[in-house]
Design a protein around this motif. Structure first.
Motif, PDB file in Angstrom:
ATOM      1  N   VAL A  10      26.589  45.147  48.786  1.00 43.60           N
ATOM      2  CA  VAL A  10      28.152  45.193  48.048  1.00 43.60           C
ATOM      3  C   VAL A  10      28.934  44.320  48.278  1.00 43.60           C
ATOM      4  O   VAL A  10      29.374  43.475  47.407  1.00 43.60           O
ATOM      5  CB  VAL A  10      28.219  46.733  47.879  1.00 43.60           C
ATOM      6  CG1 VAL A  10      29.863  46.603  46.856  1.00 43.60           C
ATOM      7  CG2 VAL A  10      27.243  47.449  47.377  1.00 43.60           C
ATOM      8  N   ALA A  11      29.409  44.073  49.528  1.00 40.16           N
ATOM      9  CA  ALA A  11      30.465  43.192  49.920  1.00 40.16           C
ATOM     10  C   ALA A  11      29.988  41.748  49.472  1.00 40.16           C
ATOM     11  O   ALA A  11      30.663  40.918  48.855  1.00 40.16           O
ATOM     12  CB  ALA A  11      30.702  43.428  51.365  1.00 40.16           C
ATOM     13  N   ALA A  13      27.805  40.777  47.302  1.00 37.69           N
ATOM     14  CA  ALA A  13      27.400  40.865  45.775  1.00 37.69           C
ATOM     15  C   ALA A  13      28.966  40.516  45.041  1.00 37.69           C
ATOM     16  O   ALA A  13      29.235  40.088  44.235  1.00 37.69           O
ATOM     17  CB  ALA A  13      26.821  41.967  45.272  1.00 37.69           C
ATOM     18  N   ILE A  14      29.956  41.113  45.756  1.00 34.69           N
ATOM     19  CA  ILE A  14      31.443  41.113  45.507  1.00 34.69           C
ATOM     20  C   ILE A  14      31.971  39.570  45.806  1.00 34.69           C
ATOM     21  O   ILE A  14      32.700  38.820  45.138  1.00 34.69           O
ATOM     22  CB  ILE A  14      32.318  42.031  45.706  1.00 34.69           C
ATOM     23  CG1 ILE A  14      31.859  43.308  44.934  1.00 34.69           C
ATOM     24  CG2 ILE A  14      33.748  41.721  45.413  1.00 34.69           C
ATOM     25  CD1 ILE A  14      32.552  44.707  45.608  1.00 34.69           C
ATOM     26  N   PHE A  15      31.652  39.026  47.146  1.00 36.15           N
ATOM     27  CA  PHE A  15      32.489  38.122  47.547  1.00 36.15           C
ATOM     28  C   PHE A  15      31.864  36.785  46.998  1.00 36.15           C
ATOM     29  O   PHE A  15      32.523  36.001  46.844  1.00 36.15           O
ATOM     30  CB  PHE A  15      32.245  38.108  49.284  1.00 36.15           C
ATOM     31  CG  PHE A  15      32.781  36.900  50.012  1.00 36.15           C
ATOM     32  CD1 PHE A  15      34.053  36.686  49.999  1.00 36.15           C
ATOM     33  CD2 PHE A  15      31.741  35.930  50.546  1.00 36.15           C
ATOM     34  CE1 PHE A  15      34.777  35.675  50.664  1.00 36.15           C
ATOM     35  CE2 PHE A  15      32.533  34.761  51.048  1.00 36.15           C
ATOM     36  CZ  PHE A  15      33.725  34.764  51.314  1.00 36.15           C
ATOM     37  N   PRO A  17      30.112  35.606  44.422  1.00 35.83           N
ATOM     38  CA  PRO A  17      30.661  35.157  43.106  1.00 35.83           C
ATOM     39  C   PRO A  17      32.161  35.105  42.874  1.00 35.83           C
ATOM     40  O   PRO A  17      32.856  34.119  42.324  1.00 35.83           O
ATOM     41  CB  PRO A  17      30.458  36.462  42.099  1.00 35.83           C
ATOM     42  CG  PRO A  17      29.348  37.091  42.614  1.00 35.83           C
ATOM     43  CD  PRO A  17      29.575  36.917  44.352  1.00 35.83           C
ATOM     44  N   SER A  18      33.008  36.037  43.782  1.00 35.18           N
ATOM     45  CA  SER A  18      34.421  35.740  43.736  1.00 35.18           C
ATOM     46  C   SER A  18      34.978  34.542  44.373  1.00 35.18           C
ATOM     47  O   SER A  18      35.749  33.742  43.946  1.00 35.18           O
ATOM     48  CB  SER A  18      34.987  36.986  44.433  1.00 35.18           C
ATOM     49  OG  SER A  18      34.851  38.179  43.880  1.00 35.18           O
ATOM     50  N   TYR A  21      34.122  31.754  41.925  1.00 39.56           N
ATOM     51  CA  TYR A  21      35.129  31.820  40.906  1.00 39.56           C
ATOM     52  C   TYR A  21      36.632  31.051  41.253  1.00 39.56           C
ATOM     53  O   TYR A  21      37.298  30.309  40.526  1.00 39.56           O
ATOM     54  CB  TYR A  21      35.356  33.018  40.286  1.00 39.56           C
ATOM     55  CG  TYR A  21      36.635  33.226  39.448  1.00 39.56           C
ATOM     56  CD1 TYR A  21      36.211  32.772  38.035  1.00 39.56           C
ATOM     57  CD2 TYR A  21      37.922  33.630  39.791  1.00 39.56           C
ATOM     58  CE1 TYR A  21      37.307  32.766  36.983  1.00 39.56           C
ATOM     59  CE2 TYR A  21      38.926  33.875  38.897  1.00 39.56           C
ATOM     60  CZ  TYR A  21      38.905  33.241  37.689  1.00 39.56           C
ATOM     61  OH  TYR A  21      39.907  33.258  36.689  1.00 39.56           O
ATOM     62  N   ALA A  43      39.781  37.403  51.443  1.00 40.52           N
ATOM     63  CA  ALA A  43      38.611  37.738  50.960  1.00 40.52           C
ATOM     64  C   ALA A  43      37.267  37.602  52.038  1.00 40.52           C
ATOM     65  O   ALA A  43      36.508  38.337  52.625  1.00 40.52           O
ATOM     66  CB  ALA A  43      37.980  37.307  49.607  1.00 40.52           C
ATOM     67  N   PHE A  47      35.526  40.127  54.392  1.00 37.01           N
ATOM     68  CA  PHE A  47      33.917  40.241  54.570  1.00 37.01           C
ATOM     69  C   PHE A  47      33.345  39.992  55.665  1.00 37.01           C
ATOM     70  O   PHE A  47      32.350  40.687  56.191  1.00 37.01           O
ATOM     71  CB  PHE A  47      33.338  39.050  53.476  1.00 37.01           C
ATOM     72  CG  PHE A  47      31.685  39.013  53.472  1.00 37.01           C
ATOM     73  CD1 PHE A  47      31.135  39.835  52.799  1.00 37.01           C
ATOM     74  CD2 PHE A  47      31.100  37.883  53.982  1.00 37.01           C
ATOM     75  CE1 PHE A  47      29.683  39.784  52.697  1.00 37.01           C
ATOM     76  CE2 PHE A  47      29.990  37.802  54.261  1.00 37.01           C
ATOM     77  CZ  PHE A  47      29.008  38.679  53.519  1.00 37.01           C
TER      78      PHE A  47
END
Length: 123
Positions: A10-11, A13-15, A17-18, A21, A43, A47
Motif C-alpha cells: 500500500v505504501a 502504491a501511494i508513494f 504515483p505521488s 505527480y 514522503a 516510505f
C-alpha cells in the motif's frame, strides 16, 4: 512469515504515483518546485521507515528463537531450564582467552573463559 507486506504494498502504491505527480507538478509550475521537493522528501522518509520497520520485524522472531535454541540447546535440559528456571542477571567479572598466545576455536568460534557474577535476587 512477513506480517507487513500488505502495508509495504500500500505504501508503494501511494508513494510511487505521488512521487511521479510531484515531480511533474514541480517541473510544470503547478506548484513551487521547492514545495514539491519538500513533500517528496518527507514522503520518501516515511516510505523508507515503513519498509525498514517491516524488514526488521521479519527478523526479530527468528533471531530470538535462534539465540534461545543455540544458547540453551534444544534438548531435555534446555526445556526444563526454560520451564522451571528463574530470571537472573549476570555481570562479567573477567573475560580471557582459553589459551596463552593463541586463540582456541570450536567450529570456527573462539573459545573464551568467562567469570560471571550471577544475581537472581535471592540470598
Amino acid at each position: 512469515m512477513r506480517k507487513f507486506w500488505i502495508i509495504e504494498l500500500v505504501a508503494m502504491a501511494i508513494f510511487v504515483p505521488s512521487a511521479i505527480y510531484l515531480k511533474i507538478a514541480g517541473d510544470n509550475g503547478w506548484m513551487p518546485a521547492s514545495q514539491a521537493e519538500t513533500i517528496l522528501t518527507i514522503a520518501g522518509i516515511v516510505f523508507a521507515l515503513i519498509v525498514s520497520v517491516s524488514a526488521i520485524s521479519m527478523f526479530i522472531p527468528s533471531m530470538s528463537s535462534f539465540f534461545a535454541n543455540t544458547f540453551l540447546g534444544g534438548g531435555r535440559d534446555a526445556k526444563r531450564i526454560l520451564a522451571t528456571g528463574r530470571p537472573a542477571t549476570a555481570t562479567v567479572l573477567a573475560l580471557d582467552e582459553s589459551s596463552q598466545g593463541g586463540v582456541t576455536t570450536i567450529n570456527d568460534q573462539p573459545y573464551l573463559n568467562l567469570k560471571l557474577k550471577i544475581d537472581d535476587g535471592q540470598a
